[in-house]
Design an enzyme around this catalytic site. Sequence first.
Site, mmCIF file in Angstrom:
data_model
loop_
_atom_site.group_PDB
_atom_site.id
_atom_site.type_symbol
_atom_site.label_atom_id
_atom_site.label_comp_id
_atom_site.label_asym_id
_atom_site.label_seq_id
_atom_site.Cartn_x
_atom_site.Cartn_y
_atom_site.Cartn_z
ATOM 1 N N ASP A 1 22.729 20.404 36.863
ATOM 2 C CA ASP A 1 22.107 20.026 35.607
ATOM 3 C C ASP A 1 20.992 21.058 35.344
ATOM 4 O OD1 ASP A 1 21.194 18.340 33.436
ATOM 5 O OD2 ASP A 1 19.565 17.751 34.780
ATOM 6 N N ASP B 1 17.939 20.773 32.739
ATOM 7 C CA ASP B 1 16.608 20.191 32.542
ATOM 8 C C ASP B 1 16.262 19.274 33.715
ATOM 9 O OD1 ASP B 1 16.126 21.261 29.910
ATOM 10 O OD2 ASP B 1 17.498 19.771 29.094
ATOM 11 N N ARG C 1 21.974 20.981 23.905
ATOM 12 C CA ARG C 1 22.551 22.005 23.022
ATOM 13 C C ARG C 1 21.683 23.258 23.028
ATOM 14 N NH1 ARG C 1 25.137 19.038 17.881
ATOM 15 N NH2 ARG C 1 26.214 21.021 17.906
HETATM 16 C C1 BG6 Z 1 19.151 16.860 28.516
HETATM 17 C C2 BG6 Z 1 17.771 16.257 28.641
HETATM 18 O O1 BG6 Z 1 19.293 17.914 29.412
HETATM 19 O O2 BG6 Z 1 19.372 17.334 27.187
HETATM 20 C C3 BG6 Z 1 17.593 15.179 27.593
HETATM 21 O O3 BG6 Z 1 17.620 15.683 29.923
HETATM 22 C C4 BG6 Z 1 17.870 15.755 26.198
HETATM 23 O O4 BG6 Z 1 16.272 14.685 27.657
HETATM 24 C C5 BG6 Z 1 19.275 16.351 26.169
HETATM 25 O O5 BG6 Z 1 17.762 14.731 25.209
HETATM 26 C C6 BG6 Z 1 19.632 16.962 24.825
HETATM 27 O O6 BG6 Z 1 18.830 18.074 24.625
HETATM 28 P P1 BG6 Z 1 18.817 18.987 23.321
HETATM 29 O O7 BG6 Z 1 18.165 20.246 23.819
HETATM 30 O O8 BG6 Z 1 20.255 19.214 22.913
HETATM 31 O O9 BG6 Z 1 18.047 18.276 22.290
HETATM 32 MG MG MG Z 2 18.227 16.575 33.793
#
Ligand code: BG6
Ligand code: MG
Length: 214
Positions: free
Chosen positions: A8, A10, A116
């Site tokens: 993963d 984040d 994204r």
């Molecule tokens: C995930 C995060 O990796 O991505 C979430 O843990 C987040 O918190 C999700 O909502 C979507 O992220 P993004 O960048 O597409 O808004």
């Molecule tokens: Mg994560």
Amino acid sequence: MIQAVILDLDGVVVSTDEQHYQAWQRLADEEGIPFDRETNHRLRGVSRMASLEIILERATRDYSDDEKAEMAARKNGYYRQMLAAMSPEAILPGVMDLLDAVRACGVALAVASSSRNTPYILERIGLDDYFDAVADGNDITHSKPDPEVFLLAAERLGVAPDNCLVVEDARAGIEAALAGGMKALGVGDAAGDDRADATAPDLSAVTVDDLLAM
Ligand code: BG6
Ligand code: MG
């Protein structure tokens, strides 16, 4: 036998929690919707639109689909302003040493994230050419706890799911990995998830031998 490690992004490779939190908080304040760090925990691993729905549980009126799309885009604008300041220093402790050691053992490496913004984050931290495969929120229709993003990463690597190990900080991500028939290592927020095959506070506490013996 572990032939691929799927990470993963984040909360595992990089910590973007605070930036997500601040961007959602700003949006919630503008809309007069109560929001706090506790609610923010529930957004870990969850897609942008599903995150907005969780925030709107405490709203006092209904929002149209157009309003929701505008709000998600506004939050993403705030978030990307913060990502623009991100550099390779944001990579979490222990990550690069462990990944380089895993690669030296001939094991494939992928990122699988609901975000994204994955391509932008990988570029900001200098890892846009590092992984053997990337699957992200732009490629999938079902976000974690559905296993879609992990299965896609495994398919792109050409490795069977039961030879893949997922590293996750989200409980939704542990659930997704197991649903996909993969092994799961829980770190950070998922270090307390007893469904994981193994847990650690973060990747600086994990050796390549620990990882590949799972
Ligand atoms: C995930 C995060 O990796 O991505 C979430 O843990 C987040 O918190 C999700 O909502 C979507 O992220 P993004 O960048 O597409 O808004
Ligand atoms: Mg994560």
